[in-house]
Design a protein around this motif. Structure first.
Motif, PDB file in Angstrom:
ATOM      1  N   PRO A 112      -6.724   3.379   9.267  1.00  8.68           N
ATOM      2  CA  PRO A 112      -5.226   4.576   8.908  1.00  8.68           C
ATOM      3  C   PRO A 112      -6.158   6.104   8.932  1.00  8.68           C
ATOM      4  N   TYR A 153      -4.136  -3.650  -4.475  1.00  5.85           N
ATOM      5  CA  TYR A 153      -3.506  -2.247  -2.849  1.00  5.85           C
ATOM      6  C   TYR A 153      -2.127  -2.629  -3.403  1.00  5.85           C
ATOM      7  N   ASP A 156       2.168  -0.995   2.758  1.00  2.00           N
ATOM      8  CA  ASP A 156       2.936   0.063   2.635  1.00  2.00           C
ATOM      9  C   ASP A 156       3.157  -0.281   4.511  1.00  2.00           C
ATOM     10  N   LEU A 163      -0.655  -0.633   6.632  1.00  2.00           N
ATOM     11  CA  LEU A 163      -1.723  -0.304   6.148  1.00  2.00           C
ATOM     12  C   LEU A 163      -2.113  -0.731   4.434  1.00  2.00           C
ATOM     13  N   ARG A 165      -2.822   0.659   0.399  1.00  2.00           N
ATOM     14  CA  ARG A 165      -3.394   1.942  -0.136  1.00  2.00           C
ATOM     15  C   ARG A 165      -3.507   1.197  -1.623  1.00  2.00           C
ATOM     16  N   THR A 176      -2.456   8.573   5.055  1.00  2.00           N
ATOM     17  CA  THR A 176      -3.497   7.770   4.487  1.00  2.00           C
ATOM     18  C   THR A 176      -2.895   6.522   3.842  1.00  2.00           C
ATOM     19  N   GLY A 177      -4.337   6.031   3.954  1.00  2.00           N
ATOM     20  CA  GLY A 177      -4.048   4.886   3.550  1.00  2.00           C
ATOM     21  C   GLY A 177      -5.879   4.256   3.400  1.00  2.00           C
TER      22      GLY A 177
END
Length: 271
Positions: A112, A153, A156, A163, A165, A176-177
């Protein structure tokens, strides 16, 4: 429209092809681990036969343009830009086909930080063409093995791109991931669709476990792969991955923009 010659020049200037940041040592290590059936590099693929290190090297030389000389063991690895261009054309052809049928698509990335914008632009173009961009099991938990044991995790989606996260690391929807090679997220997403009786994707787009995991389950899958990702190219050779595009998957995000324009133009999806 970006010409093939201009894209070739960009691939070399951005080090997406030609000498790349991935080292020969990293690539050869991945081939050794793949030959030993290490799940960290199988990425969810179950090869139909044994692939030895030399066979893998020959395959990667053919599909990526790396040196086929086993005595070449150090320095930067090399990707032939002609291999990248040919694969991008095939990638665009698959996009054109799925857009023509307006089939649902599932898009996910284990990169990502680098590739989210590339895939998000594809998602927007396919959605505009009438394809449903699937986002199953958003917010659900996926337990994945790491070097520190099994960790939880969260699955999302950002701009239609899946991805994973770490819970609490970033709020849902942030860009962000986590970097991931695991096929578990795509298995989880596809399982959620099946359990809900929802339409399954006509095409899965991504990298790492998203491509190999989906291809292993019989879904058409296309994606990007570096020289140390032999699983995607083995999957392509064995008919479970439709297209594996050889390129460096860790350069600056903006360096992928010309590739996005190129494949969308070739797929007749530019707006």
């Amino acid at each position: 429209m970006l010409s093939t010659g201009a894209l070739r020049a960009h691939l070399l200037a951005a080090r997406l092809a030609g000498p790349v940041a991935t080292t020969r040592e990293e690539s050869l290590r991945s081939y050794r681990l793949f030959a030993a059936h290490d799940p960290r590099v199988l990425l969810g693929l179950e090869p139909s036969r044994h692939w030895g290190e030399r066979e893998l090297l020959d395959l990667m030389a053919d599909r990526c343009g790396v040196s086929a000389d086993p005595r070449h063991v150090t320095g930067p690895d090399v990707i032939d830009p002609e291999c990248t261009l040919a694969a991008l054309a095939a990638f665009a052809d698959r996009l054109r086909r799925v857009a023509a049928t307006r089939a649902p698509v599932l898009i996910g990335t284990g990169h990502p930080h680098r590739l989210l914008a590339f895939y998000a632009t594809l998602a927007e173009a396919l959605s505009a063409a009438g394809c449903e961009v699937l986002t199953p099991a958003q917010g659900s938990r996926v337990d994945m093995a790491t070097g520190y044991g099994v960790r939880a995790y969260t699955l999302d989606y950002v701009r239609g791109v899946a991805l994973v996260r770490e819970p609490g690391a970033q709020p849902p929807g942030s860009t962000t991931g986590a970097h991931s090679h695991s096929p578990l997220p795509v298995r989880h997403a596809l399982g959620a669709l099946a359990d809900a009786g929802r339409p399954l994707p006509g095409l899965v787009i991504g990298d790492h476990g998203w491509v190999c995991g989906a291809g292993q389950l019989g879904f058409e899958a296309i994606g990007l792969a570096d020289t140390d990702d032999p699983a995607l190219f083995v999957g392509e050779a064995e008919g479970r991955v439709s297209v594996a595009v050889p390129l460096d998957d860790g350069v600056r995000p903006d360096y992928y923009r010309p590739l996005t324009r190129y494949v969308l133009n070739r797929a007749s999806l530019s707006r």
